[in-house]
Motif scaffolding. Structure first.
Motif, short mmCIF file in Angstrom:
data_model
loop_
_atom_site.label_atom_id
_atom_site.label_comp_id
_atom_site.label_asym_id
_atom_site.label_seq_id
_atom_site.Cartn_x
_atom_site.Cartn_y
_atom_site.Cartn_z
N PRO A 1 0.52 -1.56 -0.30
CA PRO A 1 -0.17 0.29 0.03
C PRO A 1 0.68 1.26 0.28
N PRO A 2 0.76 1.85 -0.77
CA PRO A 2 1.30 3.55 -1.10
C PRO A 2 0.89 4.66 0.38
N PRO B 1 -3.71 4.74 -5.43
CA PRO B 1 -4.60 4.91 -7.02
C PRO B 1 -5.94 4.83 -7.33
N TYR B 2 -7.03 4.11 -6.45
CA TYR B 2 -7.81 3.88 -6.40
C TYR B 2 -8.91 5.32 -6.04
N ASP B 3 -7.87 6.70 -5.48
CA ASP B 3 -9.15 7.51 -4.74
C ASP B 3 -9.80 6.88 -3.81
N ALA C 1 -1.69 -2.76 -12.54
CA ALA C 1 -0.09 -2.36 -13.24
C ALA C 1 0.33 -1.59 -11.96
N ALA C 2 -0.26 -1.03 -11.45
CA ALA C 2 -0.05 -0.11 -9.92
C ALA C 2 1.20 -0.74 -9.54
N GLY C 3 1.19 -2.10 -9.02
CA GLY C 3 2.05 -2.84 -8.16
C GLY C 3 0.94 -3.23 -6.65
#
Ligand code: SF4
Ligand code: SF4
Ligand code: SF4
Length: 179
Positions: free
Chosen positions: A64-65, A102-104, A168-170
């Motif tokens: 998780p970024p 990436p998912y807002d 693709a966001a990994g």
């Protein structure tokens, strides 16, 4: 150990938004914000097109970024189910996690902390279902432990085709969509 996941059958979702209303009520989500929401996407090739309706939320990513970028450690991976949570009184509202997702999936709560879906940890750590899953009238939402090969979610992913959002966001998301 457990690895909580949500598996959603897009063929059965009718877009009724009961899951969205249940979440708002269960978690007292303030007006103007949502922890879960509905999106639609057109799939297939002409003339064989269909519309996929998806109920979306935080994916409780394994990479998780939002956790990696948090300067205070408020965003963290919980020791139950690998769920990604925010410790409200450690959050300084800097929005780094909001920008990194990436998912807002995150927003800043009017009380100043980052907020998002918790997989209803207050229910699921007691063995209950998330509020959204418990109300779905078509039973298209499934919740359980991917580390248990006998769980419903494990069996569904072993027997059906599925996709995740933004692979693709990994981030290694844990909300799966059966197709
Ligand atoms: Fe789809 Fe179930 Fe949500 Fe209704 S409650 S929108 S059927 S996932
Ligand atoms: Fe973090 Fe976004 Fe993944 Fe949720 S979906 S764990 S907020 S990166
Ligand atoms: Fe909302 Fe709980 Fe469902 Fe997450 S698991 S979308 S917090 S009701």
């Amino acid at each position: 150990m457990a690895r909580f996941a949500m598996v959603i059958d897009t063929r059965r979702c009718v877009g009724c938004m009961d899951c969205v209303v249940a979440c708002k009520t269960e978690n007292s989500v303030p007006e103007g914000f949502n922890r879960d929401w509905i999106t639609t996407a057109v799939k297939g090739k002409m003339p064989d097109l269909h519309m996929e309706i998806r109920t979306e939320r935080c994916n409780h990513c394994s990479n998780p970024p939002c956790v990696h970028c948090c300067p205070t450690g408020a965003s963290h991976v919980h020791d139950i189910g690998g769920v990604v949570l925010v410790t409200h009184n450690e959050c300084i509202g800097c929005k780094a996690c909001v920008a990194s997702c990436p998912y807002d999936a995150r927003f800043i709560h009017p009380d100043g902390y980052a907020d998002k879906c918790t997989f209803c940890i207050h229910r699921t750590e007691k063995g209950e279902l998330p509020a959204c899953v418990s109300v779905c009238p078509t039973h298209c939402m499934h919740f359980g432990d991917l580390d248990n090969p006998e769980s419903e979610v494990s069996k569904l992913l072993n027997s059906r085709n599925y996709h995740v959002n933004h692979p693709a966001a990994g981030t290694e998301p844990h909300v799966y969509y059966l197709t």
